[in-house]
Design an enzyme around this catalytic site. Structure first.
Site: not given
Length: 511
Positions: A252, A289
Site C-alpha cells: 500500500e 493514507c
C-alpha cells in the site's frame, strides 16, 4: 537475536533527540536465522486446527492488552501521536486479531470445492476433483510509520498472514523500535503459551534499507506485506521480481483520495463542508493514507462558502508533530513546491509550530486546465496539505477524475439533487478507487468483512486485494486441487466423512 556490532536508539518525535534503550541492528546472519526458523516452522503451523489457530490469534490480542499503559506511553514518545489516538489504535489492533480468529473458525477462507467423479460421463469420465486454499509460506511484513500498532508489528498484515497459516517475519519500523519490541514480546509470549514453534513469528530491527532488501531476497520468503511510500514499495516490488523465484508484494503506497463536492451539496451546506473537511485533513497531522489531498468542485457561491470556511478553520489549525524528521522534511518539500507554483493559489496555512518536526497545514487551489497540464499537482503530499481543483463544469470534472492515478478512496459529498451527476461519474470512480464513500470523510478505515483498503496502482501494487478487513487473508493463500486421491490422503476438510464441516461447493452449489 544474534549479537550485532552496531546499535540504534528511538528518536523522540517531539524533540528529535535520541532516547531510551539501545537496539541491536540485525545483520545478515540474524535475517537468515529468522527466515530459516520461519521456514522450519511453516509446515507444522499451517496444519494447526482452526480452533488452535483462532486461540493463538486471540492470545496475541490478550498479551498486547496485558502490556497496559506502558505500551501507550512508549508509542506516544516515539510517534508524537496523542494518547486517545493510540488507545483507539490498540483497540483496533486487538480487534482485528479477534476478527481473524472468527474468520479462521468459520472456515470460509478454505474455499472448499468438490466435483465428485462421474465415471459414466460420455464421451470421457470426470475424475474426482477437490480444492482447498493453503497458505503460501513464510511472509515478510514491513511495519508502517504512521500506525505503530494497527499497521505495524501485530498489525493487519501480520494478523491476516498468521490467520492464513503463514509464519511471519516482521521488519519493525525504525521510527518506533521500543513499541515494536514490546508488541513482538507479546506475540512471542502467545507463541509459547500456545505451544507453537518459535519460528512462527520473527522480529528484525534496524534503520536503513539493507535489512529489508535482504529479507525480501531471502529464498524462504514467499510473500511480502508493506505499507509506506511509493518509493519504498516499488523498490520492494523490483527486488521481489528480480529473484530467481519471484514472489508477490502487497504494497500500500500512494493516494490523494479525491473528494468530489457536488453542486447541490455545496449550495446547501458549503460552509459546513469546508469546516468538516479541514478537520479531516488535519487529523493526526494529515498522516493518514486516506487523507483527503484533492478536492474537485464546480465554481459558484457554494464553493466560495466552502473555501471561506476552510480558510477560517485552517487558520485556527495548530501545527502538529509529525512522525519522523524525514517525514516532516518530505512534507515541507511538497508544500514548498505548491507554494512556489505559478499556477497554484495559496488559500490558507495553519499556525506556525514551535519545536521539532511540526507540520503546518496548508490548502491550495488551481484550475482544472493547470492541473491537467502538470502531473506533479496530482502527487501525494503526505501530511495536512490539500489542493482544490476548480472545474468549469461536469465534463471538466470528469476529465480530471479520469486522469488521476489509482486511489484508495473517492468521496462524494452530495445531496438528493446530485444523484444523476453522481451516477454518471460512478463508473469512472469504480475504475480509480478501492472504496467509494458518500457524505463522510475518507480518514478512518473500518475493520470489517466488506471493507476494501486497496486500489489500483499506485494506491497499491495489486489492486485486486485489500490490506484491511477479512478479505486480507486471501493475499496469503493459494489453491491446490486434489485429483482422484484416496480418502486417507485427502486433507480432513475435503473428506466425505463430515469430520470437518466447513462451507463448501459441490458441483458449484453451496452445500
Amino acid at each position: 537475536m544474534m549479537a550485532s556490532a552496531s546499535v540504534f536508539r528511538s528518536i523522540a518525535a517531539d524533540t528529535g533527540e535520541a532516547m531510551g534503550a539501545e537496539y541491536a541492528i540485525d545483520g545478515p546472519a540474524d535475517i537468515a536465522a529468522a527466515c530459516a526458523a520461519a521456514d522450519a516452522a511453516f509446515d507444522a503451523y499451517r496444519e494447526t486446527g482452526t480452533a488452535e489457530r483462532a486461540a493463538f490469534l486471540r492470545r496475541i490480542a490478550t498479551e498486547i492488552e496485558a502490556l497496559g499503559d506502558d505500551l501507550i506511553v512508549q508509542a506516544m514518545l516515539e510517534s508524537g501521536l496523542p494518547r486517545a489516538r493510540l488507545e483507539g489504535e490498540r483497540g483496533r489492533t486487538v480487534g482485528q486479531l479477534r476478527l481473524f480468529a472468527g474468520v479462521v473458525e468459520r472456515g470460509g477462507w478454505l474455499g472448499l470445492r468438490i466435483d465428485p467423479a462421474l465415471p459414466d460421463r460420455a464421451p470421457l469420465p470426470r475424475p474426482d476433483l477437490r480444492l482447498r486454499m493453503i497458505p503460501v509460506g513464510p511472509v515478510a511484513v514491513f511495519g508502517a510509520s504512521n500506525f505503530p500498532l494497527a499497521f505495524s508489528t501485530a498489525g493487519g498484515d501480520t494478523a491476516s498472514a498468521l490467520a492464513s497459516g503463514c509464519t511471519v517475519v516482521v521488519k519493525g519500523h525504525p521510527a518506533h523500535p521500543g513499541t515494536g519490541a514490546m508488541v513482538a514480546g507479546a506475540i512471542r509470549a502467545a507463541v509459547a503459551a500456545c505451544g507453537l514453534p518459535e519460528g512462527v513469528f520473527g522480529h528484525l530491527v534496524g534503520p536503513g534499507n539493507a535489512l529489508g532488501t535482504a529479507l525480501v531476497q531471502d529464498p524462504r520468503i514467499a510473500a511480502v506485506g508493506f505499507t509506506g511510500s511509493r518509493t519504498g514499495g516499488l523498490a520492494l516490488v523490483r527486488l521481489a521480481q528480480a529473484r530467481t523465484v519471484p514472489i508477490p508484494v502487497y504494497a500500500e503506497m500512494s493516494s490523494v483520495n479525491p473528494v468530489v463536492l457536488f453542486p447541490a451539496a455545496l449550495a446547501a451546506r458549503g460552509a459546513a463542508l469546508g469546516t468538516a473537511f479541514v478537520g479531516s485533513l488535519t487529523m493526526g497531522a494529515g498522516q493518514f493514507c486516506t487523507n483527503p489531498g484533492l478536492v474537485l468542485a464546480i465554481p459558484g457561491p457554494g464553493l466560495d462558502a466552502f473555501e471561506a470556511a476552510a480558510r477560517t478553520a485552517m487558520a485556527a489549525a495548530s501545527a502538529a508533530t509529525m512522525l519522523t524528521p524525514g517525514i516532516h522534511a518530505a512534507y515541507e518539500q511538497g508544500v514548498a513546491h505548491l507554494l512556489a507554483h505559478d499556477n497554484v493559489e495559496t488559500l490558507a496555512q495553519g499556525a506556525v509550530g514551535e519545536g521539532a518536526s511540526r507540520g503546518r497545514a496548508a490548502l491550495f487551489a488551481t484550475g482544472a486546465p493547470d492541473f491537467l497540464s502538470d502531473e506533479s499537482l496530482g502527487h501525494e503530499v503526505f501530511g495536512a496539505a490539500s489542493l482544490v481543483v476548480r472545474c468549469a463544469d461536469e465534463a471538466e470534472l470528469a476529465k480530471v477524475l479520469a486522469t488521476t492515478e489509482g486511489q484508495l478512496t473517492a468521496t462524494l459529498q452530495m445531496d438528493a439533487d446530485d444523484v444523476p451527476m453522481a451516477s454518471r461519474l460512478l463508473p469512472v470512480l469504480e475504475r480509480k478507487a478501492g472504496r467509494i464513500l458518500a457524505n463522510g470523510w475518507p480518514t478512518g478505515v473500518e475493520v470489517a468483512h466488506a471493507m476494501v483498503h486497496g486500489g489500483p496502482f499506485p494506491a497499491t501494487s495489486d489492486g485486486r486485494t485489500t490490506s484491511v478487513g477479512s478479505l486480507a487473508i486471501d493475499r496469503f493463500l493459494r489453491p491446490v486441487c486434489y485429483q482422484n486421491l484416496a480418502a486417507e490422503l485427502l486433507p480432513a476438510v475435503l473428506r466425505d466423512d463430515g469430520a470437518m464441516a466447513f462451507p463448501r461447493l459441490i458441483d458449484g452449489i453451496a452445500a
